[in-house]
Structure formats: structure tokens, C-alpha cells
Design an enzyme around this catalytic site. Sequence first.
Site, short mmCIF file in Angstrom:
data_model
loop_
_atom_site.label_atom_id
_atom_site.label_comp_id
_atom_site.label_asym_id
_atom_site.label_seq_id
_atom_site.Cartn_x
_atom_site.Cartn_y
_atom_site.Cartn_z
N SER A 139 -5.44 -3.76 -56.36
CA SER A 139 -5.73 -5.19 -56.27
C SER A 139 -4.83 -5.91 -57.25
O SER A 139 -4.28 -5.30 -58.18
CB SER A 139 -7.21 -5.43 -56.63
OG SER A 139 -7.45 -6.81 -56.87
N TYR A 153 -15.17 -3.88 -61.03
CA TYR A 153 -14.14 -3.89 -59.99
C TYR A 153 -12.75 -3.90 -60.64
O TYR A 153 -11.87 -3.12 -60.26
CB TYR A 153 -14.32 -5.11 -59.10
CG TYR A 153 -13.29 -5.26 -58.01
CD1 TYR A 153 -13.42 -4.57 -56.80
CD2 TYR A 153 -12.19 -6.10 -58.18
CE1 TYR A 153 -12.48 -4.72 -55.80
CE2 TYR A 153 -11.24 -6.25 -57.18
CZ TYR A 153 -11.39 -5.56 -55.98
OH TYR A 153 -10.45 -5.70 -55.00
N LYS A 157 -9.82 -0.95 -60.39
CA LYS A 157 -8.50 -1.19 -59.82
C LYS A 157 -7.39 -0.89 -60.82
O LYS A 157 -6.30 -0.46 -60.43
CB LYS A 157 -8.40 -2.62 -59.29
CG LYS A 157 -9.35 -2.90 -58.12
CD LYS A 157 -9.15 -1.90 -56.98
CE LYS A 157 -10.03 -2.20 -55.78
NZ LYS A 157 -9.80 -1.25 -54.66
#
Length: 289
Positions: A139, A153, A157
Site C-alpha cells: 500500500s 494496517y 503494509k
Amino acid sequence: MKTKGKTAVVTGGASGIGAALAEAIVADGGRVVVADINSEAAEAHAAKLGDAARAIPCNVADVAGVEAMATEAWDWLGGVDLVFANAGISVARPLLKASEAEFDVILDVNLKGVWATAKAFATRMMDAGREGHLCLTASEHALGLQHPGNGFYTASKHGVLALGDVFRAELPDGIGVSVLCPGLTATHMPDTSPAATGMSADERRSAMARAVMAEGKPPSEVARHTLDEIARGTFLIVPEASAWLAAEKRADEVKDEFARQAPMGPDAMKYHVGTVVERLMKKTGPGLL
């Protein structure tokens, strides 16, 4: 690696970027396995793509399940050229309010799942003496802090980018590695965070999250950009220009702090791991290692 007419496996292939990748592969004359924890959605998408696609249910957080999926996919495709370790989830919650359950499920899917998928197929490629390419979906959050409020998150990533760096150093030349770092993309990720996190459906599918995601880049554009860059042998795939703002801020901070705290000088390599290993081997020979 050329991407047209290839065999491919896409995890998280029933929706979003994964679904768009599967569509692009079939459009380019290839065949694809759509692997997804949502078996009904995977079956529906594979049916839409026709005989060139097959759905295989898979929870990437289950390493044994990934291995079983890899065996079935390899057999059906007769070998795999392209692997997209794309499955991922997101739970937007500040770190001080986040739970252990959220940590476990996000890291299991986003990080362990990527490692398990890449490992399963890279091992099979090497055993078969087959060239291939792994694309790990990270990401823009892997490149620098895009915004607060989604710490697990973001951490996962960053980890995916690290896995990609190590995989490309450890794998043979015939197996390429890319890390895809998309920016805001019009996917349904807010709708896919599992109830296992303990969050309510309303929390997982907030109106604002859906509205923001809907304004993102079309997944089809991200998928085409990704395939084009894989064909060029690109490691870091960055479809969205605005992601550079956070990446530049991170890069500048790293550069400035090294210049201030630990500038390069005559003794700069004294504690470099490679230098230390070389020095020890000269003293003791390779037996020490």
C-alpha cells in the site's frame, strides 16, 4: 517478465484490485485462479471470466490452506507464472483503542498471508525449475505515514514491503518480485474487515469510509499499471503520484537524521554486518558461519 498469455493466481481475487487483476490476465489471453475467502464471490467472478478462470476458496491466514490452494491451482493451471499475493483487510481504529484480536487478524491476513502465498508458489517454481514472478500487494501506507488512525494496517503494509525486499534478495534470478503500493483505490475494503475483530457492521462499513474509497482510482487502472510494470521488471510499483508526499517526508527525515547523528566517515563501515562477516571469515575461515 511478459504477462500476456500467462497462468496466474490472485488471492483476494473476488473483488477490488484482485478482481481487476484477474480480469486483465484473462483479457491478455491468460488463465487465472481466483482465490478468495469469500467462496461465493470467487465463484461468481470466475464464472464471469469464463473457462479461463477457476475459483478456489482460500483463507490466506491459514498456512495449510494456502498450501492446499497452491497445489490445486498448480495442478489445474499446469504450473504458475504469476502470483499476486493480494488478499488484505483493514480496520480503521486508533492504536490506543485497538484490540489484540484486531492485531492478530490484520497481521495474519496482511502479512502472514502474503508470506505464505509467496512461499508456497516460489517453492513450487524452484522445485519445477520454472521462472515466474511474485507480486505482493502492500500500500502507499508502506512508504510513509499517509494518515493516522489505521496503525495495524500501516504496520502490516510496511511488513509486506520488507518481505518483498528480502524475497528478491533470496530468490533465484528467474523468479522476479514486485511490491505493489497502490494509493486510494475504489474498492470495498471497508466492507471486508471480518467480524472476528469484534467491530460492529456499522463500524466496519462507515458511510465516510465508503464515500472516500468510492472516489479512488478505478481498480482496472491499477491492475493494468501493475501488469505493465511487472513486464518491465519493476520492483516498487507505485500507481498513485500523491503517495510520494509521505514517502518524500520519510526519506528526507531518514537522510537528515543520518547526516546529523551518524554521517558517513572513515569508520562508517566498521559495524556494517557485511564488513564484520568478511573480517571474521578472514580470521577464522568459513567454518565459523
